[in-house]
Motif scaffolding. Sequence first.
Motif, PDB file in Angstrom:
ATOM      1  N   ASN A 160      40.560  45.865  48.826  1.00 37.37           N
ATOM      2  CA  ASN A 160      39.461  46.659  49.142  1.00 37.37           C
ATOM      3  C   ASN A 160      39.467  46.680  50.608  1.00 37.37           C
ATOM      4  O   ASN A 160      38.383  46.117  51.289  1.00 37.37           O
ATOM      5  CB  ASN A 160      38.161  45.948  48.562  1.00 37.37           C
ATOM      6  CG  ASN A 160      38.160  46.170  46.991  1.00 37.37           C
ATOM      7  OD1 ASN A 160      39.008  46.683  46.544  1.00 37.37           O
ATOM      8  ND2 ASN A 160      37.125  45.814  46.273  1.00 37.37           N
ATOM      9  N   LEU A 215      30.690  48.534  50.033  1.00 36.26           N
ATOM     10  CA  LEU A 215      31.577  47.647  49.284  1.00 36.26           C
ATOM     11  C   LEU A 215      31.996  48.668  48.150  1.00 36.26           C
ATOM     12  O   LEU A 215      31.342  49.784  47.741  1.00 36.26           O
ATOM     13  CB  LEU A 215      30.673  46.455  48.837  1.00 36.26           C
ATOM     14  CG  LEU A 215      30.170  45.442  49.858  1.00 36.26           C
ATOM     15  CD1 LEU A 215      29.077  44.433  49.186  1.00 36.26           C
ATOM     16  CD2 LEU A 215      31.119  44.856  50.607  1.00 36.26           C
ATOM     17  N   ASP A 221      36.201  47.818  52.700  1.00 37.20           N
ATOM     18  CA  ASP A 221      34.846  46.973  52.699  1.00 37.20           C
ATOM     19  C   ASP A 221      34.484  46.677  54.044  1.00 37.20           C
ATOM     20  O   ASP A 221      35.094  46.353  55.063  1.00 37.20           O
ATOM     21  CB  ASP A 221      35.340  45.865  51.822  1.00 37.20           C
ATOM     22  CG  ASP A 221      35.329  45.873  50.310  1.00 37.20           C
ATOM     23  OD1 ASP A 221      34.901  47.102  50.034  1.00 37.20           O
ATOM     24  OD2 ASP A 221      35.171  44.905  49.998  1.00 37.20           O
TER      25      ASP A 221
END
Length: 414
Positions: free
Chosen positions: A275, A285, A278
Motif C-alpha cells: 500500500n 488509506l 497510503d
Amino acid sequence: MEVITTTGLSAVSALLGVEVVERKGTGHPDTLADGVAEAISRAYSRYCLDEFGAIMHHNTDKTSLLGGAADVRFGHGELTAPVQVLVNGRITAALGDHTIPVTDIVTAAARTYLAGALPLLDAERWVEVRTRLTQASSPGAVSGPDTTQREASRQRWFAPRTLDDLAERHRMFSNDTSAGVASWPRGIGEQLALGIEEHLTGEAFRAEHPCYGTDIKLMVVRHGPRVQLTACVPQIARETPDLDSYIARRNQARDLITEVAGRIAPEHHVTVSVNTRDDDSRPELYLTATGSSIESGDEGVVGRGNRANGLISMLRPWSAEGVSGKNPVYHVGKLYNLAASEAARRLHEETGLDCAVALVSQSGRDLTDPWQAIVQTSGPSPVGAGHVRRVIADVMGDLGMLREQLLDGKLATA
C-alpha cells in the motif's frame, strides 16, 4: 495446419533473466468483470443445454462494471450507491417459439457471482444489472429472395428457428481469425504473483484474517535472484477500529507476504512493499466496506486484467483477447488461448524445454485444424514439427473436455 518451430525463447525459470509480472486478485474490478461475463455465459449455456440440448449463440465478453459509492470510516463501511453491471453483447433470445428468459438468467448470474466474490456486498440491494443485448448478425448476412429458406445461414445466427439453424451442428468452424498464445512453465515471478494472491484470497486465510479484502494487486519484478514485490491489500473498515490497527495490519500483510514468498522461492531474496500510496497523516488509506474498489467508483472491463493463465506477464508472449464470456462452443478467442496453454504444458513435459505456443485460427476453417501453429522453445534445437503436430492434434481433439471444464466452472478464464 502449418507448423513452425523455432528456438530463441528465454528460459524464464532459470536463475538469470528478468520478469515483470502482475496479478489482479479475485476482488479487483477487472477480475470481477471477467468473472461476471463468464458466469453469465455459463448460466446461459446450461439453460440452453437443459432446454434444447445445444448452446445457442451468445457472447458477453464486452461486459463492464461501473463502481458505486461508499461511506467508509474506521469501524464502519457501507455502500451509498450501487455497483452497475453493464452486460453488453449479443444473446439469442429464442429458439423458434421458445422464448429464453435472458434478462432473468443474466441478472441472477451476475448477482450470484458478485455475492460469492464479495460476501460483504449485498448484491440484491447494491448491484444494478443493465442489459444491452442485441440479436444482430455479424457481417456476412446478405439478403436475397431465398435467404429465409436457408438452413444455418448468417441470417439465423441469433434467431434460429430450429437446431438445424445452428451452423456448428453441420460443421464446427472457427468464428474468427485470431490467435491463442501461452507459455510454460511458469517463471519464479509468475509463481510468486499467482501463489501469493491465491493464498491471500483463499477461504482459510480469509477466515483467519477477516480484516483483509480481496481486491489485491501484485506487481513482481525479478532480476536474477533478486525480487521486488509491491502489493495493494485492502482492509475492511468495520474490522479496523482505528489508524493504529490499520498500520499494524499493513505491516502484518507485508510480513505474511514475505513468509509466503519465502516458501515459494526460498533461493531468492524478496523485498515486499504494501500500500505504497497510503498517507497516514491525512489519512488516505486502502480502507473499504466490501474489500474491493468497485464499491467506490472504480471500473472493471472484460479483458483488461489477467490473461487466461491468471497473470499479466509483461515480457512473455501473450494474447490481448478477452477470453471470459465468449461462447465455449466455437469461439477461438477463448478456445485457442486455453488450448495453447495445454499444448505448451504438454510439450514442456515431453521435452523439458520452456515452450511458447501460438495457435492462429482462420475464420471459416475447421475449428480443430489451426491455420498456423508456432512453437518457440529454449535450448539449441527446435522441437520436431511432427512432435508438435501430434501434441496439438491431441489437444484439439480434447476440446470437448475443455468445454465441459468451462461449463462446470473448473477452468479459469482470467
